[in-house]
Design a protein around this motif. Structure first.
Motif, PDB file in Angstrom:
ATOM      1  N   THR A 829     -65.805 -22.841-104.528  1.00 14.00           N
ATOM      2  CA  THR A 829     -64.384 -22.399-105.081  1.00 14.00           C
ATOM      3  C   THR A 829     -64.538 -22.044-106.340  1.00 14.00           C
ATOM      4  O   THR A 829     -63.402 -21.714-107.110  1.00 14.00           O
ATOM      5  CB  THR A 829     -63.802 -24.094-105.174  1.00 14.00           C
ATOM      6  N   ASP A 830     -65.531 -21.938-107.017  1.00 15.47           N
ATOM      7  CA  ASP A 830     -65.691 -21.474-108.255  1.00 15.47           C
ATOM      8  C   ASP A 830     -65.995 -19.706-108.314  1.00 15.47           C
ATOM      9  O   ASP A 830     -66.049 -19.306-109.504  1.00 15.47           O
ATOM     10  CB  ASP A 830     -66.798 -21.964-109.023  1.00 15.47           C
ATOM     11  N   THR A 831     -66.356 -19.229-107.346  1.00 12.98           N
ATOM     12  CA  THR A 831     -66.533 -17.636-107.375  1.00 12.98           C
ATOM     13  C   THR A 831     -65.356 -16.839-108.045  1.00 12.98           C
ATOM     14  O   THR A 831     -65.841 -15.944-108.624  1.00 12.98           O
ATOM     15  CB  THR A 831     -66.890 -17.216-105.869  1.00 12.98           C
ATOM     16  N   ALA A 832     -64.391 -17.084-107.857  1.00 19.69           N
ATOM     17  CA  ALA A 832     -63.168 -16.462-108.147  1.00 19.69           C
ATOM     18  C   ALA A 832     -63.348 -16.386-109.864  1.00 19.69           C
ATOM     19  O   ALA A 832     -63.205 -15.265-110.482  1.00 19.69           O
ATOM     20  CB  ALA A 832     -61.770 -16.731-107.782  1.00 19.69           C
ATOM     21  N   GLU A 833     -63.491 -17.522-110.544  1.00 23.76           N
ATOM     22  CA  GLU A 833     -63.434 -17.525-112.001  1.00 23.76           C
ATOM     23  C   GLU A 833     -64.636 -16.863-112.319  1.00 23.76           C
ATOM     24  O   GLU A 833     -64.623 -16.234-113.383  1.00 23.76           O
ATOM     25  CB  GLU A 833     -63.568 -18.845-112.084  1.00 23.76           C
ATOM     26  N   GLN A 834     -65.690 -17.051-111.636  1.00 25.26           N
ATOM     27  CA  GLN A 834     -67.027 -16.093-112.273  1.00 25.26           C
ATOM     28  C   GLN A 834     -66.663 -14.791-112.184  1.00 25.26           C
ATOM     29  O   GLN A 834     -67.087 -13.905-113.094  1.00 25.26           O
ATOM     30  CB  GLN A 834     -68.094 -16.439-111.327  1.00 25.26           C
ATOM     31  N   VAL A 835     -66.187 -14.284-111.126  1.00 24.51           N
ATOM     32  CA  VAL A 835     -65.731 -12.787-110.977  1.00 24.51           C
ATOM     33  C   VAL A 835     -64.841 -12.297-112.052  1.00 24.51           C
ATOM     34  O   VAL A 835     -64.825 -11.380-112.681  1.00 24.51           O
ATOM     35  CB  VAL A 835     -65.123 -12.262-109.528  1.00 24.51           C
ATOM     36  N   ILE A 836     -63.822 -12.947-112.362  1.00 23.90           N
ATOM     37  CA  ILE A 836     -62.772 -12.734-113.486  1.00 23.90           C
ATOM     38  C   ILE A 836     -63.496 -12.566-114.815  1.00 23.90           C
ATOM     39  O   ILE A 836     -63.301 -11.764-115.640  1.00 23.90           O
ATOM     40  CB  ILE A 836     -61.801 -13.665-113.422  1.00 23.90           C
ATOM     41  N   ASP A 837     -64.382 -13.732-114.974  1.00 20.22           N
ATOM     42  CA  ASP A 837     -65.362 -13.500-115.959  1.00 20.22           C
ATOM     43  C   ASP A 837     -66.120 -12.171-116.411  1.00 20.22           C
ATOM     44  O   ASP A 837     -66.161 -11.773-117.316  1.00 20.22           O
ATOM     45  CB  ASP A 837     -66.235 -14.757-116.324  1.00 20.22           C
ATOM     46  N   SER A 838     -66.643 -12.030-115.296  1.00 23.18           N
ATOM     47  CA  SER A 838     -67.345 -10.650-115.014  1.00 23.18           C
ATOM     48  C   SER A 838     -66.646  -9.517-115.340  1.00 23.18           C
ATOM     49  O   SER A 838     -66.964  -8.578-116.223  1.00 23.18           O
ATOM     50  CB  SER A 838     -68.135 -10.429-113.644  1.00 23.18           C
ATOM     51  N   PHE A 839     -65.311  -9.475-114.866  1.00 25.60           N
ATOM     52  CA  PHE A 839     -64.466  -8.449-115.568  1.00 25.60           C
ATOM     53  C   PHE A 839     -64.050  -8.417-116.905  1.00 25.60           C
ATOM     54  O   PHE A 839     -64.112  -7.306-117.639  1.00 25.60           O
ATOM     55  CB  PHE A 839     -63.450  -8.571-114.730  1.00 25.60           C
ATOM     56  N   ARG A 840     -64.248  -9.518-117.240  1.00 21.57           N
ATOM     57  CA  ARG A 840     -63.920  -9.704-118.692  1.00 21.57           C
ATOM     58  C   ARG A 840     -65.203  -9.104-119.764  1.00 21.57           C
ATOM     59  O   ARG A 840     -64.903  -8.473-120.524  1.00 21.57           O
ATOM     60  CB  ARG A 840     -63.652 -11.107-119.435  1.00 21.57           C
ATOM     61  N   ILE A 841     -66.155  -9.381-119.180  1.00 23.92           N
ATOM     62  CA  ILE A 841     -67.409  -8.732-119.845  1.00 23.92           C
ATOM     63  C   ILE A 841     -67.630  -7.469-119.780  1.00 23.92           C
ATOM     64  O   ILE A 841     -67.730  -6.694-120.956  1.00 23.92           O
ATOM     65  CB  ILE A 841     -68.528  -9.472-119.345  1.00 23.92           C
ATOM     66  N   LEU A 842     -67.023  -6.790-118.646  1.00 24.08           N
ATOM     67  CA  LEU A 842     -67.414  -5.476-118.395  1.00 24.08           C
ATOM     68  C   LEU A 842     -66.126  -4.764-119.391  1.00 24.08           C
ATOM     69  O   LEU A 842     -66.238  -3.625-119.817  1.00 24.08           O
ATOM     70  CB  LEU A 842     -67.004  -5.010-116.910  1.00 24.08           C
ATOM     71  N   ALA A 843     -65.167  -5.469-119.587  1.00 26.73           N
ATOM     72  CA  ALA A 843     -63.939  -4.739-120.635  1.00 26.73           C
ATOM     73  C   ALA A 843     -64.073  -5.172-122.098  1.00 26.73           C
ATOM     74  O   ALA A 843     -63.404  -4.656-122.816  1.00 26.73           O
ATOM     75  CB  ALA A 843     -62.610  -5.506-119.867  1.00 26.73           C
ATOM     76  N   GLY A 844     -65.306  -5.764-122.224  1.00 23.91           N
ATOM     77  CA  GLY A 844     -65.351  -6.091-123.818  1.00 23.91           C
ATOM     78  C   GLY A 844     -64.277  -6.959-124.266  1.00 23.91           C
ATOM     79  O   GLY A 844     -64.038  -6.864-125.328  1.00 23.91           O
ATOM     80  N   ASP A 845     -63.796  -7.994-123.387  1.00 25.67           N
ATOM     81  CA  ASP A 845     -62.856  -8.900-123.941  1.00 25.67           C
ATOM     82  C   ASP A 845     -61.414  -8.212-124.222  1.00 25.67           C
ATOM     83  O   ASP A 845     -60.798  -8.762-124.974  1.00 25.67           O
ATOM     84  CB  ASP A 845     -63.158  -9.638-125.273  1.00 25.67           C
ATOM     85  N   LYS A 846     -61.450  -6.917-123.727  1.00 28.06           N
ATOM     86  CA  LYS A 846     -59.995  -6.279-123.858  1.00 28.06           C
ATOM     87  C   LYS A 846     -58.935  -6.832-122.848  1.00 28.06           C
ATOM     88  O   LYS A 846     -59.400  -7.278-121.863  1.00 28.06           O
ATOM     89  CB  LYS A 846     -60.353  -4.780-123.794  1.00 28.06           C
ATOM     90  N   PRO A 847     -57.775  -6.720-123.171  1.00 30.01           N
ATOM     91  CA  PRO A 847     -56.801  -7.346-122.108  1.00 30.01           C
ATOM     92  C   PRO A 847     -56.762  -6.100-120.871  1.00 30.01           C
ATOM     93  O   PRO A 847     -55.774  -6.234-119.867  1.00 30.01           O
ATOM     94  CB  PRO A 847     -55.615  -7.232-122.633  1.00 30.01           C
ATOM     95  N   TYR A 848     -57.550  -5.156-120.890  1.00 25.24           N
ATOM     96  CA  TYR A 848     -57.451  -4.015-119.792  1.00 25.24           C
ATOM     97  C   TYR A 848     -58.902  -3.367-119.502  1.00 25.24           C
ATOM     98  O   TYR A 848     -59.536  -3.558-120.690  1.00 25.24           O
ATOM     99  CB  TYR A 848     -56.189  -3.192-120.066  1.00 25.24           C
ATOM    100  N   ILE A 849     -59.052  -2.738-118.490  1.00 26.32           N
ATOM    101  CA  ILE A 849     -60.240  -2.072-118.324  1.00 26.32           C
ATOM    102  C   ILE A 849     -59.982  -0.689-117.853  1.00 26.32           C
ATOM    103  O   ILE A 849     -59.055  -0.232-117.200  1.00 26.32           O
ATOM    104  CB  ILE A 849     -61.151  -2.767-117.301  1.00 26.32           C
ATOM    105  N   THR A 850     -60.853   0.638-118.436  1.00 23.98           N
ATOM    106  CA  THR A 850     -60.195   1.815-117.987  1.00 23.98           C
ATOM    107  C   THR A 850     -61.104   2.374-116.899  1.00 23.98           C
ATOM    108  O   THR A 850     -62.420   1.515-116.411  1.00 23.98           O
ATOM    109  CB  THR A 850     -60.726   2.745-119.391  1.00 23.98           C
ATOM    110  N   ALA A 851     -60.610   3.255-116.268  1.00 22.32           N
ATOM    111  CA  ALA A 851     -61.188   3.963-115.096  1.00 22.32           C
ATOM    112  C   ALA A 851     -62.889   4.366-115.407  1.00 22.32           C
ATOM    113  O   ALA A 851     -63.834   4.201-114.694  1.00 22.32           O
ATOM    114  CB  ALA A 851     -60.506   5.108-114.441  1.00 22.32           C
ATOM    115  N   ASP A 852     -62.932   5.043-116.758  1.00 20.66           N
ATOM    116  CA  ASP A 852     -64.393   5.258-117.029  1.00 20.66           C
ATOM    117  C   ASP A 852     -65.076   4.284-117.366  1.00 20.66           C
ATOM    118  O   ASP A 852     -66.292   4.259-116.830  1.00 20.66           O
ATOM    119  CB  ASP A 852     -64.077   6.239-118.659  1.00 20.66           C
ATOM    120  N   GLU A 853     -64.826   3.248-117.786  1.00 27.04           N
ATOM    121  CA  GLU A 853     -65.760   2.027-117.838  1.00 27.04           C
ATOM    122  C   GLU A 853     -65.859   1.286-116.386  1.00 27.04           C
ATOM    123  O   GLU A 853     -67.235   1.086-116.253  1.00 27.04           O
ATOM    124  CB  GLU A 853     -64.949   0.631-118.759  1.00 27.04           C
ATOM    125  N   LEU A 854     -65.093   1.454-115.539  1.00 31.08           N
ATOM    126  CA  LEU A 854     -65.273   1.215-114.218  1.00 31.08           C
ATOM    127  C   LEU A 854     -66.597   2.008-113.409  1.00 31.08           C
ATOM    128  O   LEU A 854     -67.534   1.745-112.931  1.00 31.08           O
ATOM    129  CB  LEU A 854     -64.181   1.006-113.279  1.00 31.08           C
TER     130      LEU A 854
END
Length: 903
Positions: A829-854
């Motif tokens: 049941t914890d996989t979703a939270e781990q994936v959300i944290d992974s997106f936060r890491i990729l976004a550099g703790d910004k409230p959004y993530i750009t297409a270039d970063e992806l």
């Protein structure tokens, strides 16, 4: 964009440039036969690197894709999409339909296949199959590579040049000769992972070591399997470009997707620790398996040997060696086999709990291989023991026949002594008429005696023939003696015929009959033969194995003794004839009248033989009585063995039933089951003295030459096997319960959940086999609340579940696999939270993530997938975070996020 080795246009149109290039090189004499071999090895490894994600693989690329099933599975794995349901039939049109589905899917991705049809793939056309796989590699592994506005092959080559530019002795200009010395591969690894290779120690003059170093490191640390053969690269003047491009593309994807983060490092360390422990268990399994199989291989020649010195003592020595083997050498190997199976099950459980692929031992060391080798060992043991016992019976009979042959030959040679000289004598030429008549009658008596001895000669020859058939070790001397007797017998026959003709000639002039001597000769000769035969029978040896057989001999002896009265009358009558002759000679004073001209037998000789017979009768009574006592003792041993075996056998069966019942999980908690199994294990080892006592009785039975027992259906062999199976069953069941406890504790499920899972599993396991068929599994899941529809989607959902619980497609599901699946469904049941944290890491703790970063952080196809499905960022939102609807993708198993903002 155009490429050699097959043309890729802007819409990925694939022409037959692959085939045309091959044919052109072949016409010009430039086609290296090693290229096809390199392509086959490389493409096979590339396919397996993706197919292993689905728990399968291929061995022969031109055979394993013929039915289209694994080809469709390969396309599903590398594309992340679901292809139409394959046809499961085995007919040719089913295979063609499956291959066409795969080719249609490739065409749907903008790739136009020319000159490659489903029929060629189904027919196993290697060149067409390699062309098709090369097309897939170009489309899914190479086409999307982009470096500084250069794509595909040119982009991959530029990437290699940029990464290896700082390295000495590396100049990448192409995908064949530039990689031949192995330094380019090592440079690519060192550029991204300098901790894996010490590049300063590498030499251009040692290409084999360089290639092996790069391939080993890539396989061990980068999860890139070996796709190239170092010897082939070195020995081929110009290595195959497609094979090297395929392998280098794996380096590109491996290094482009690598991200160094502290959390990832920690996770890797944890995984590595688990892997190290698993590898230790694997190495221990391999070591134990190798040692056990090597011992079995060393033991089998001895058990399969059927050579003896052809003596009873030598055979008994072999039997004693076999008993030593069963008592001392085999028990430690039984324990080793049980430990090996326990380690294997523990390893598989740990791999399942850590979501690792199941461990596949090296070829020839599977649990099934060990079980098959062990079964072969037991079959060889049984055959060896049966052969030993039959050989002892054969040798015992040989000794008996040899003694019988010697006894009869001695009697015959004693009888024939002097007979040839007598038949060759010319004494009748100097005799008177009555002497001639006497000689003739004497010769007639001899002929009668000779005919009576014919049966003994035939018996001697028959015994010699049987000794030859049974391969008696002194058969040469037997044959020599038998030949001498038969040759002498033939001479006696010829001499007898010759003397009779001579006497017939003399009879024409000499006529006088001595009735009394003739009567004596006629009656004394058969009586003498009877005496000789009776003496032989009374001293004849015998072999019996039961009380009934010795009783039969005693009955026959009793019937013989009943005939002694008539024999005594005959003896008195013959003696009276002698007395009459003496009276006549005395009365008429006949010269030489006391000499019987018709026989050499005398009343004294008959009296001596008759006295011998009367003395041998009580001796025979004593011999038969002693044998009767021996058989009665053997009967006691049979009853003792049967009494013990009839108690031990049912006890083993009851313990087996009890252990099986506990293994079904129907009695208390897992700890209670484990406790009860430990008690049963202690009870079984405490019962071992009964088995040892039975072994002692069985040894006495064998020493007594007892080969059958009608009082018990159990044999020592069946009891040994049952005892070993009981020990194995207890150890295996204890291991299964411990694994279930480990699963329950590691996954955090309750005893009530585990009991519910076990009850549902047992309810649908109607035959109590410990496993469920697919339909039984579906009913079990429905009973636990799973919604599996009867439509096509429901069947697809069930097939995905079946692929998880039965990855090897064995056709059944064990309780361990079922429990592993249910625990994952209950606790993941914890996989979703781990994936959300992974997106936060990729976004550099910004409230959004750009297409270039992806696009920079994710593989191209996955980055475009997220960009196409993620809604734009709206600053008006209170939380200021982006919605990530892409997480609704069903391949993100266990994540159930809605479109609401993630905060």
């Amino acid at each position: 964009m155009m490429m050699d080795n097959g043309v890729i246009t802007n819409n990925y149109e694939y022409t037959d440039g692959y085939m045309e290039q091959e044919e052109e090189w072949e016409r010009e004499g430039l086609l290296d036969p090693a290229w096809e071999k390199q392509q086959k090895k490389t493409f096979t490894a590339w396919c397996n690197s993706h197919l292993r994600k689905a728990g399968t693989g291929i061995e022969n690329i031109d055979e394993d894709f013929r039915n289209g099933l694994k080809l469709m599975l390969l396309l599903e794995v590398i594309s992340g999409e679901t292809l139409p349901k394959p046809d499961r039939g085995k007919m040719r049109f089913h295979k063609i339909a499956n291959v066409n589905k795969a080719l249609d899917f490739i065409a749907s991705k903008g790739v136009k296949l020319v000159s490659i049809g489903a029929e060629e793939i189904v027919d196993g056309n290697l060149k067409m199959t390699l062309g098709m796989i090369w097309t897939i590699i170009l489309r899914f592994a190479i086409q999307d590579i982009s470096v500084e506005e250069m794509t595909a092959k040119e982009g991959l080559l530029l990437w290699c040049q940029r990464k290896t530019a700082p390295y000495k002795n590396v100049n990448v200009q192409n995908f064949h000769l530039s990689f031949k010395d192995g330094l380019a591969f090592c440079a690519l690894i060192h550029r991204h992972r300098p901790d894996l290779i010490d590049y300063s120690k590498l030499s251009k003059d040692n290409p084999l070591e360089n290639l092996n170093t790069a391939f080993d490191v890539a396989e061990k640390y980068l999860d890139i399997p070996r796709m190239l053969d170092p010897d082939d690269l070195i020995n081929t003047p110009k290595p195959d470009e497609r094979a090297i491009m395929t392998y280098v593309s794996c380096y590109y994807h491996a290094f482009q997707g690598a991200q160094q983060a502290e959390t990832a490092a920690n996770r890797i360390c944890k995984v590595l620790k688990v892997n190290q422990e698993n590898e230790r268990l694997m190495e221990e399994y391999e070591r134990l398996a190798s040692d056990l199989l090597d011992w079995i291989r060393r033991t089998m020649p001895w058990l399969n040997s059927r050579q003896t010195d052809n003596s009873l003592a030598g055979c008994q020595k072999k039997l004693e060696d076999y008993r030593t083997y069963r008592r001392k050498h085999k028990p430690p190997r039984v324990e080793q086999k049980a430990k090996l199976e326990t380690n294997f099950n523990t390893l598989q459980t740990k791999l399942r709990l850590s979501n690792r692929p199941a461990y596949m031992p090296t070829e020839g060391k599977m649990v099934s291989d060990i079980a098959q080798a062990w079964k072969g060992l037991e079959i060889a043991e049984k055959a060896f023991e049966e052969w030993l016992l039959s050989e002892m019976m054969r040798l015992e009979r040989l000794e008996y026949l040899a003694q019988k042959f010697k006894h009869k030959a001695d009697i015959h040679e004693d009888w024939t002594r002097g007979k040839e000289e007598m038949l060759q004598s010319q004494d009748f030429r100097q005799c008177k008429l009555y002497d001639i008549k006497a000689l003739k009658k004497k010769h007639e008596a001899f002929e009668s005696d000779l005919a009576a001895h014919q049966d003994r000669v035939e018996q001697i020859a028959a015994i010699a023939q049987e000794l030859n058939t049974l391969e008696y070790h002194e058969v040469a001397s037997v044959n020599t003696r038998c030949q001498r007797i038969c040759s002498q017998w033939d001479r006696l026959g010829a001499l007898t015929q010759r003397r009779r003709l001579a006497l017939d000639d003399a009879e024409r002039v000499l006529e006088q009959i001595d009735l009394l001597h003739l009567e004596f000769a006629k009656r004394a000769a058969p009586f003498n033969n009877w005496l000789d035969g009776t003496r032989e029978d009374l001293v004849d040896m015998f072999i019996v194995h039961t009380i009934e057989e010795i009783s039969g001999l005693m009955d026959a002896h009793a019937r013989f003794k009943a005939t002694l009265g008539e024999a005594d009358k005959e003896y008195q009558a013959i003696v009276n004839l002698v007395h009459q002759v003496e009276s006549i000679v005395k009365q008429h004073q006949i010269p030489g009248g006391l000499e019987n001209p018709y026989t050499t037998l005398t009343a004294h000789e008959l009296n001596r033989k008759w006295s011998d017979v009367r003395q041998l009768v009580p001796q025979r009574d004593g011999t038969l009585a002693a044998e009767l006592r021996k058989q009665q003792n053997n009967e006691t041993l049979r009853r003792q063995f049967a009494e013990k075996a009839n108690a031990v056998g049912p006890w083993i069966e009851r313990q087996m039933d009890a252990v099986t019942a506990i293994g079904m999980g129907l009695q208390g908690s897992l700890e209670d089951q484990l406790h009860r199994l430990k008690e049963y294990e202690a009870g079984v080892y405490a019962y071992k003295p009964h088995i040892e006592e039975l072994e002692r009785i069985h040894q006495a039975v064998q020493e007594g030459m007892i080969f059958e027992n009608r009082y018990s259906q159990y044999t020592m062999e069946t009891l040994r096997v049952g005892w070993e199976q009981l020990l194995t069953s207890i150890n295996r069941t204890i291991n299964e319960v411990e694994n279930q406890i480990l699963t329950r504790d590691s996954k955090g499920i309750t005893q009530e959940q585990l009991t519910e899972f076990r009850a549902s599993f047992n309810h649908f396991d109607k035959n109590r086999t410990g496993r469920l068929a697919p339909e039984e599994l579906k009913s079990c899941l429905v009973s636990l609340g799973y919604s599996i529809g009867k439509d096509r989607q429901g069947e697809l959902d069930f097939q995905r579940i079946l692929a998880v619980v039965d990855p090897n497609n064995t056709g059944y599901v064990s309780f361990d696999s079922f429990l592993d699946f249910m625990t994952r469904e209950s606790t993941d049941t914890d996989t979703a939270e781990q994936v959300i944290d992974s997106f936060r890491i990729l976004a550099g703790d910004k409230p959004y993530i750009t297409a270039d970063e992806l696009r920079r952080e994710l593989p191209p196809d996955q980055a475009e997938y997220c960009v196409a499905r993620m809604p734009p960022y709206h600053r008006s939102l209170d939380t200021g975070l982006i919605s990530k609807n892409c997480l609704k993708n069903p391949y993100w198993r266990g994540i159930h996020l809605t479109t609401e903002d993630l905060s």
